[in-house]
Write an enzyme that holds these catalytic residues in place. Structure first.
Site, PDB file in Angstrom:
ATOM      1  N   HIS A  65      -1.467   1.323  -4.383  1.00  8.77           N
ATOM      2  CA  HIS A  65      -1.860   2.720  -4.168  1.00  8.77           C
ATOM      3  C   HIS A  65      -0.984   3.682  -4.960  1.00  8.77           C
ATOM      4  CE1 HIS A  65      -3.980   1.752  -0.100  1.00  8.77           C
ATOM      5  NE2 HIS A  65      -4.681   1.369  -1.143  1.00  8.77           N
ATOM      6  N   VAL A 117       3.749   4.022  -1.041  1.00  6.04           N
ATOM      7  CA  VAL A 117       4.047   4.701  -2.310  1.00  6.04           C
ATOM      8  C   VAL A 117       5.530   5.036  -2.422  1.00  6.04           C
ATOM      9  CG1 VAL A 117       1.697   5.552  -2.623  1.00  6.04           C
ATOM     10  CG2 VAL A 117       3.318   6.924  -1.292  1.00  6.04           C
ATOM     11  N   GLN A 148       0.854  -1.201   0.000  1.00 12.02           N
ATOM     12  CA  GLN A 148       0.000   0.000   0.000  1.00 12.02           C
ATOM     13  C   GLN A 148       0.885   1.245   0.000  1.00 12.02           C
ATOM     14  OE1 GLN A 148      -3.640  -0.617   2.833  1.00 12.02           O
ATOM     15  NE2 GLN A 148      -1.916  -1.753   3.691  1.00 12.02           N
TER      16      GLN A 148
HETATM   17  N1  APR Z   1       6.958  -2.237  12.747  1.00 11.78           N
HETATM   18  C1  APR Z   1       5.783  -2.855  12.473  1.00 11.78           C
HETATM   19  N2  APR Z   1       4.593  -2.209  12.403  1.00 11.78           N
HETATM   20  C2  APR Z   1       4.607  -0.882  12.633  1.00 11.78           C
HETATM   21  C3  APR Z   1       5.797  -0.166  12.931  1.00 11.78           C
HETATM   22  C4  APR Z   1       7.009  -0.906  12.980  1.00 11.78           C
HETATM   23  N3  APR Z   1       8.173  -0.313  13.257  1.00 11.78           N
HETATM   24  N4  APR Z   1       5.461   1.145  13.127  1.00 11.78           N
HETATM   25  C5  APR Z   1       4.131   1.237  12.943  1.00 11.78           C
HETATM   26  N5  APR Z   1       3.613   0.028  12.655  1.00 11.78           N
HETATM   27  C6  APR Z   1       2.205  -0.312  12.361  1.00 11.78           C
HETATM   28  C7  APR Z   1       1.205   0.387  13.241  1.00 11.78           C
HETATM   29  O1  APR Z   1       0.978  -0.365  14.433  1.00 11.78           O
HETATM   30  C8  APR Z   1      -0.041   0.415  12.333  1.00 11.78           C
HETATM   31  O2  APR Z   1      -0.814  -0.767  12.495  1.00 11.78           O
HETATM   32  O3  APR Z   1       1.943   0.141  11.057  1.00 11.78           O
HETATM   33  C9  APR Z   1       0.560   0.438  10.927  1.00 11.78           C
HETATM   34  C10 APR Z   1       0.413   1.786  10.236  1.00 11.78           C
HETATM   35  O4  APR Z   1      -0.958   2.000  10.016  1.00 11.78           O
HETATM   36  P1  APR Z   1      -1.406   3.227   9.109  1.00 11.78           P
HETATM   37  O5  APR Z   1      -0.670   4.454   9.541  1.00 11.78           O
HETATM   38  O6  APR Z   1      -2.905   3.236   9.099  1.00 11.78           O
HETATM   39  O7  APR Z   1      -0.859   2.896   7.647  1.00 11.78           O
HETATM   40  P2  APR Z   1      -1.484   1.883   6.601  1.00 11.78           P
HETATM   41  O8  APR Z   1      -2.161   0.736   7.268  1.00 11.78           O
HETATM   42  O9  APR Z   1      -0.409   1.560   5.633  1.00 11.78           O
HETATM   43  O10 APR Z   1      -2.604   2.781   5.859  1.00 11.78           O
HETATM   44  C11 APR Z   1      -3.264   2.178   4.766  1.00 11.78           C
HETATM   45  O11 APR Z   1      -4.402   4.262   4.331  1.00 11.78           O
HETATM   46  O12 APR Z   1      -4.319   6.536   4.241  1.00 11.78           O
HETATM   47  C12 APR Z   1      -4.312   5.385   3.474  1.00 11.78           C
HETATM   48  O13 APR Z   1      -3.358   5.191   1.343  1.00 11.78           O
HETATM   49  C13 APR Z   1      -3.030   5.270   2.699  1.00 11.78           C
HETATM   50  O14 APR Z   1      -1.865   3.248   2.088  1.00 11.78           O
HETATM   51  C14 APR Z   1      -2.422   3.963   3.176  1.00 11.78           C
HETATM   52  C15 APR Z   1      -3.619   3.235   3.755  1.00 11.78           C
END
Ligand code: APR
Length: 229
Positions: free
Chosen positions: A107, A91, A89
């Site tokens: 994405h 970029v 997901q």
């Molecule tokens: N190791 C493992 N997991 C981690 C770490 C780490 N060091 N740091 C953060 N995380 C986890 C968090 O616990 C959380 O569950 O990564 C996740 C980040 O979640 P989001 O910020 O919601 O990102 P994501 O899930 O990729 O969002 C999905 O939402 O806004 C849209 O297009 C955007 O692709 C994105 C999509």
């Protein structure tokens, strides 16, 4: 000879967090500092292209300064094994920089520009001006090649085929907030796959068969080594 297991991996912003790139929904994340409706929808781009382009210019600069971490490197190694589909997901291009093979960017990608008129893609300049013309059809107003809220993710046909045949599905560093990616675990499970979540903490207790908790740079290399070695 038993065929090698078909593995589908979905990654999210947590994969690149230890490379210094902000996630979206953790403390201090991107959606705490920007409103989605201002910077990540087609309507936002029509309303204020300069604001949207600046948002992605900043993220592009951050991604350009980032380096792949041990989790990117481990997944890049895994992506070269037979029967593995690596979906992100994210970029950024850190999986490619780590040597990842055939990474599916559902994405889009910060390092690509897109012509809304003819769908031509080309390498994005570091900063995108509001009237950048398409190199093919000369239409001004190129956009970042990013899938915005309300738009269909890319490569869904390939993703659905992979989920249909998966033996193992892993969701790594994603909060499971945004569909259709958030529903991939259900599709994979319904098709008989073993499901694993790799995250700092379980995002949905009971939804995955296994949860491996900890930072991606330690959990992912260990998980990949278990699979390959
Ligand atoms: N190791 C493992 N997991 C981690 C770490 C780490 N060091 N740091 C953060 N995380 C986890 C968090 O616990 C959380 O569950 O990564 C996740 C980040 O979640 P989001 O910020 O919601 O990102 P994501 O899930 O990729 O969002 C999905 O939402 O806004 C849209 O297009 C955007 O692709 C994105 C999509």
């Amino acid at each position: 000879m038993s065929r090698c297991p078909r593995i589908v991996v979905l990654t999210g912003a947590g994969l690149s967090a230890e490379s210094g790139l902000a996630t979206f929904r953790d403390g201090g994340g991107l959606w705490e500092r920007h409103r989605v409706e201002d910077v990540a929808t087609p309507q936002a781009f029509r309303r204020d292209p300069t604001l949207v382009l600046r948002f992605y210019d900043q993220r592009r600069a951050g991604a350009a300064a980032a380096r792949p971490n041990a989790a990117h490197q481990a997944l890049a190694r895994l992506s070269r094994a037979e029967g593995v589909t690596l979906i992100t997901q994210n970029v950024d291009s850190l999986l490619e920089q780590a040597g990842g093979h055939d990474v599916i960017h559902m994405h889009g990608r910060l390092d690509q520009a897109l012509c809304p008129a003819c769908n031509r893609r080309w390498p994005a300049p570091q900063t995108m001006p509001p009237n950048l013309p398409c190199p093919d059809c000369a239409t001004p107003g190129a956009r970042p090649d990013i899938v915005w809220f309300g738009e269909m993710p890319y490569h869904m046909d390939r993703i659905e085929q992979a989920l249909d045949r998966a033996d193992i599905f892993a969701a790594i560093g994603t909060s499971g907030n945004v569909y259709p990616a958030a529903g991939f675990v259900d599709v994979a499970r319904d098709n008989g796959a073993e499901t694993v979540e790799i995250n700092l903490a379980a995002t949905a207790p009971g939804r995955f068969d296994r949860v491996i908790e900890g930072p991606a740079t330690s959990t992912v290399p260990a998980w990949v080594a278990d699979l390959l070695d």
